[in-house]
Write an enzyme that holds these catalytic residues in place. Structure first.
Site, PDB file in Angstrom:
ATOM      1  N   CYS A  86      40.162  32.692  49.223  1.00 36.83           N
ATOM      2  CA  CYS A  86      38.953  33.288  49.779  1.00 36.83           C
ATOM      3  C   CYS A  86      38.215  32.299  50.684  1.00 36.83           C
ATOM      4  O   CYS A  86      38.716  31.962  51.750  1.00 36.83           O
ATOM      5  CB  CYS A  86      38.074  33.820  48.645  1.00 36.83           C
ATOM      6  N   HIS A 203      41.846  36.955  44.854  1.00 41.30           N
ATOM      7  CA  HIS A 203      41.556  35.890  43.892  1.00 41.30           C
ATOM      8  C   HIS A 203      42.528  35.914  42.710  1.00 41.30           C
ATOM      9  O   HIS A 203      42.275  36.629  41.726  1.00 41.30           O
ATOM     10  CB  HIS A 203      40.145  36.090  43.332  1.00 41.30           C
ATOM     11  N   GLU A 205      42.887  33.790  40.380  1.00 47.19           N
ATOM     12  CA  GLU A 205      42.233  33.298  39.159  1.00 47.19           C
ATOM     13  C   GLU A 205      41.423  34.394  38.476  1.00 47.19           C
ATOM     14  O   GLU A 205      41.135  34.310  37.288  1.00 47.19           O
ATOM     15  CB  GLU A 205      41.362  32.067  39.478  1.00 47.19           C
TER      16      GLU A 205
END
Lengths: 231, 80
Positions: A86, A203, A205
């Site tokens: 990002c 993302h 994560e």
């Protein structure tokens, strides 16, 4: 494999990345402050999401001049793994570690939702455990994810297999409707020619535990770990 | 000496903000506009001992290396 997670003033996904590496992947990880030029023997560097330096001037434009980015560039030149997520992707673009630039989303709105992305290149260290055509369910959250590059340079990027992820529908089809931000050819993530630097808007994560609704992001981190255990 | 630097998206790059502003202007009655482009503006003051040529060289470098992303943006400037 030891991961270093960079911290800039305004980063806000560094703890999520750290958590995924430590608690989910069970690998050592350490935060690295933007003023540092010592990557402390990390074997992979994560440039996390957020709003480094308040996104002043352009997203990623100020972070690029941080002392740590000089060290990251030397690390990448030596073949070290660098993952920009990002705002981290935006920083890698501004730093010239990856080609192209980000424009405001086509709809001029911040887009925060779960998307499907298709793995286009499974031969790099970030996707070795995936197969080309796999569809991952991963969230995005950004205002400037409208990736752009002039037509000639983009053809070159495609020929080089540097497009790693594209936005798709849940069936894996690349359609205009599946493109959340207007990005050229539905690009969601690209790598450098050598394949050791990856930038992506989604993302991983935030898609690393069942509680979060998807574990597809884990495959990316596991691929990174496996690529280095074979080496 | 003061430099005024104007940064805008290249003509070849779509400017969704400019388009939206243009649209709104039409909606409130400004029908004679053919295009709106949005950009950024910087005022940079330099130490008085610099010559005009020195300021020019500094401004060009600052605009190229920092104020613009050459993939999508271009700049112009005035020195006063």
């Amino acid at each position: 494999m030891k991961f270093g997670v960079l911290m800039f003033p305004g980063s806000n996904c560094e703890h999520d990345a750290y958590h995924a590496i430590r608690k989910v992947l069970r690998q050592p990880a350490e935060f690295i402050w933007h003023q540092s030029t010592d990557l402390r023997d990390c074997q992979a560097i994560i440039v996390p999401g957020g709003f480094s330096y308040g996104d002043y001037l352009r997203t990623g434009a100020i972070a690029r001049f941080s002392p740590v980015m000089g060290a990251v560039r030397r690390f990448a030149d030596r073949g070290g793994l660098v993952l920009g997520i990002c705002n981290g992707f935006q920083i890698l673009l501004e730093s010239g570690l990856l080609p192209g630039a980000m424009l405001r989303n086509r709809g001029l709105k911040y887009v925060c939702r779960q998307v499907s992305i298709r793995v286009e290149n499974a031969r790099i260290p970030f996707t070795g455990l995936a197969r080309e055509g796999d569809v991952w369910n991963i969230p995005i959250g950004h205002m400037e994810g409208n990736y752009t590059l002039d037509a000639d340079a983009f053809r070159w990027l495609e020929r080089n297999r540097q497009v790693v992820f594209r936005y798709c529908n849940p069936d894996g089809e690349i359609t205009a409707e599946a493109n959340p931000n207007g990005s050229v050819a539905n690009v969601a993530g690209i790598c450098n020619p050598r394949g050791n630097v990856l930038g992506m808007m989604p993302h991983p994560e935030r898609a690393s535990e069942p509680l979060l609704g998807s574990e597809d992001g884990v495959r990316l981190f596991q691929s990174m770990i496996q690529s280095r255990s074979q080496a | 000496m003061r430099a005024r630097v104007y940064v805008s998206l290249k003509k070849s790059v779509l400017d969704p903000q400019g388009k939206t502003i243009h649209h709104s202007l039409e909606n409130i009655g400004f029908q004679q506009i053919t295009e709106v482009r949005q950009g950024k503006f910087f005022e940079i003051d330099f130490a008085p001992e610099l010559t005009r040529e020195e300021v020019r060289a500094e401004v060009e470098k600052i605009a190229k290396d920092v104020l613009t992303n050459p993939v999508i943006e271009e700049f112009s400037y005035r020195i006063e």
